[in-house]
Design a protein around this motif. Structure first.
Motif, mmCIF file in Angstrom:
data_model
loop_
_atom_site.group_PDB
_atom_site.id
_atom_site.type_symbol
_atom_site.label_atom_id
_atom_site.label_comp_id
_atom_site.label_asym_id
_atom_site.label_seq_id
_atom_site.Cartn_x
_atom_site.Cartn_y
_atom_site.Cartn_z
ATOM 1 N N GLY A 32 0.793 -1.250 -0.121
ATOM 2 C CA GLY A 32 0.306 -0.190 0.200
ATOM 3 C C GLY A 32 0.804 1.033 0.078
ATOM 4 N N LEU A 33 -0.109 2.468 -0.430
ATOM 5 C CA LEU A 33 1.161 3.213 -0.401
ATOM 6 C C LEU A 33 0.477 4.928 -0.035
ATOM 7 C CD1 LEU A 33 3.720 2.422 -2.206
ATOM 8 C CD2 LEU A 33 1.398 1.559 -2.804
ATOM 9 N N GLY A 34 1.053 5.357 0.266
ATOM 10 C CA GLY A 34 0.416 6.689 0.528
ATOM 11 C C GLY A 34 1.012 7.657 0.548
ATOM 12 N N TRP A 35 0.204 9.137 0.313
ATOM 13 C CA TRP A 35 0.710 11.086 0.276
ATOM 14 C C TRP A 35 1.029 11.137 1.801
ATOM 15 C CZ3 TRP A 35 4.116 12.196 -4.195
ATOM 16 C CH2 TRP A 35 4.360 11.256 -4.822
ATOM 17 N N PHE A 36 1.958 11.894 1.725
ATOM 18 C CA PHE A 36 1.616 12.665 3.129
ATOM 19 C C PHE A 36 1.961 14.441 2.462
ATOM 20 C CE2 PHE A 36 0.771 9.982 6.796
ATOM 21 C CZ PHE A 36 0.889 8.700 5.963
ATOM 22 N N ARG A 37 2.062 15.409 3.815
ATOM 23 C CA ARG A 37 2.314 16.508 3.679
ATOM 24 C C ARG A 37 2.900 17.056 4.097
ATOM 25 N NH1 ARG A 37 -2.915 19.757 1.347
ATOM 26 N NH2 ARG A 37 -3.886 19.662 3.331
ATOM 27 N N GLN A 38 4.096 18.437 4.530
ATOM 28 C CA GLN A 38 3.893 19.107 5.970
ATOM 29 C C GLN A 38 4.139 19.812 5.540
ATOM 30 O OE1 GLN A 38 7.505 17.233 7.853
ATOM 31 N NE2 GLN A 38 6.883 18.507 9.745
ATOM 32 N N ALA A 39 2.970 21.858 5.627
ATOM 33 C CA ALA A 39 3.923 22.679 5.936
ATOM 34 C C ALA A 39 4.796 23.296 6.746
ATOM 35 C CB ALA A 39 2.456 23.307 5.272
ATOM 36 N N CYS A 95 5.824 11.058 0.188
ATOM 37 C CA CYS A 95 4.939 9.353 -0.394
ATOM 38 C C CYS A 95 5.744 8.332 0.201
ATOM 39 C CB CYS A 95 5.761 8.742 -2.110
ATOM 40 S SG CYS A 95 7.096 8.952 -2.081
ATOM 41 N N ALA A 96 5.391 7.539 0.982
ATOM 42 C CA ALA A 96 5.134 5.875 1.706
ATOM 43 C C ALA A 96 4.924 4.942 1.256
ATOM 44 C CB ALA A 96 4.650 6.906 3.363
ATOM 45 N N ASP A 110 6.411 2.001 6.651
ATOM 46 C CA ASP A 110 7.216 1.967 6.707
ATOM 47 C C ASP A 110 8.846 2.189 6.321
ATOM 48 O OD1 ASP A 110 5.748 -1.530 7.268
ATOM 49 O OD2 ASP A 110 6.465 -0.335 8.454
ATOM 50 N N ASP A 111 8.601 3.071 5.380
ATOM 51 C CA ASP A 111 9.168 3.593 4.058
ATOM 52 C C ASP A 111 9.255 4.903 3.567
ATOM 53 O OD1 ASP A 111 9.207 -0.175 3.507
ATOM 54 O OD2 ASP A 111 11.099 0.971 4.366
ATOM 55 N N TRP A 112 9.631 5.473 3.896
ATOM 56 C CA TRP A 112 9.416 7.195 2.916
ATOM 57 C C TRP A 112 10.465 7.394 1.517
ATOM 58 C CZ3 TRP A 112 5.597 9.609 5.465
ATOM 59 C CH2 TRP A 112 4.890 9.241 6.410
ATOM 60 N N GLY A 113 10.101 8.256 1.347
ATOM 61 C CA GLY A 113 11.185 8.670 0.143
ATOM 62 C C GLY A 113 11.169 11.001 0.703
ATOM 63 N N GLN A 114 11.898 11.227 -0.296
ATOM 64 C CA GLN A 114 12.253 12.669 0.141
ATOM 65 C C GLN A 114 10.858 13.053 0.231
ATOM 66 O OE1 GLN A 114 13.005 11.320 -2.988
ATOM 67 N NE2 GLN A 114 12.632 13.075 -4.418
ATOM 68 N N GLY A 115 10.812 14.583 -0.627
ATOM 69 C CA GLY A 115 10.220 15.048 -0.318
ATOM 70 C C GLY A 115 9.762 15.939 -2.129
ATOM 71 N N THR A 116 8.859 16.013 -2.538
ATOM 72 C CA THR A 116 8.541 17.292 -3.242
ATOM 73 C C THR A 116 8.053 18.476 -3.184
ATOM 74 O OG1 THR A 116 8.405 17.626 -6.341
ATOM 75 C CG2 THR A 116 7.073 16.284 -5.015
#
Length: 122
Positions: A32-39, A95-96, A110-116
């Protein structure tokens, strides 16, 4: 495991963007995949997620009807189509990945990418 996100940029309110995240090092179809965001100054929050089958999705209330998450098993890529962007959508998007299931919070992944970075001007 590597997750490489791309597609961010500077857009105007009302515009669209499509984020992509290429995943390697896992059996993508089982994840499964997810998108997160951080302002700036804010906590990281979930935007959308999709389960390993690609049939179940979850969206944060503020993006429902505007954003669409999808995954392409052949390309090992998860997408986030963002329409009707608003200034409050401005954030770094991550993304995660998680094995199976549908994650809805950070600890589910469990696993995360760098942000865009996505910047929406008014």
């Amino acid at each position: 495991v590597q997750l490489q996100a791309s597609g961010g940029g500077l857009v105007q309110a009302g515009d669209s963007l499509k984020l992509s995240c290429v995943v390697s090092g896992i059996s993508f179809s089982n994840y499964g995949l997810g998108w997160f965001r951080q302002a700036p100054g804010e906590e990281r929050e979930i935007v959308a997620s999709i389960d390993w089958t690609g049939t179940a999705t979850y969206y944060q209330d503020s993006v429902k009807g505007r954003f669409t998450i999808s995954k392409d098993n052949a390309k090992k890529t998860v997408y986030l189509q963002m329409n009707g962007l608003k200034p409050e959508d401005t954030a770094v998007y991550y993304c995660a990945a998680r094995a199976f299931g549908l994650g809805t919070v950070q600890r589910d992944f469990d696993d995360w990418g760098q942000g865009t970075l996505v910047t929406v001007s008014s």
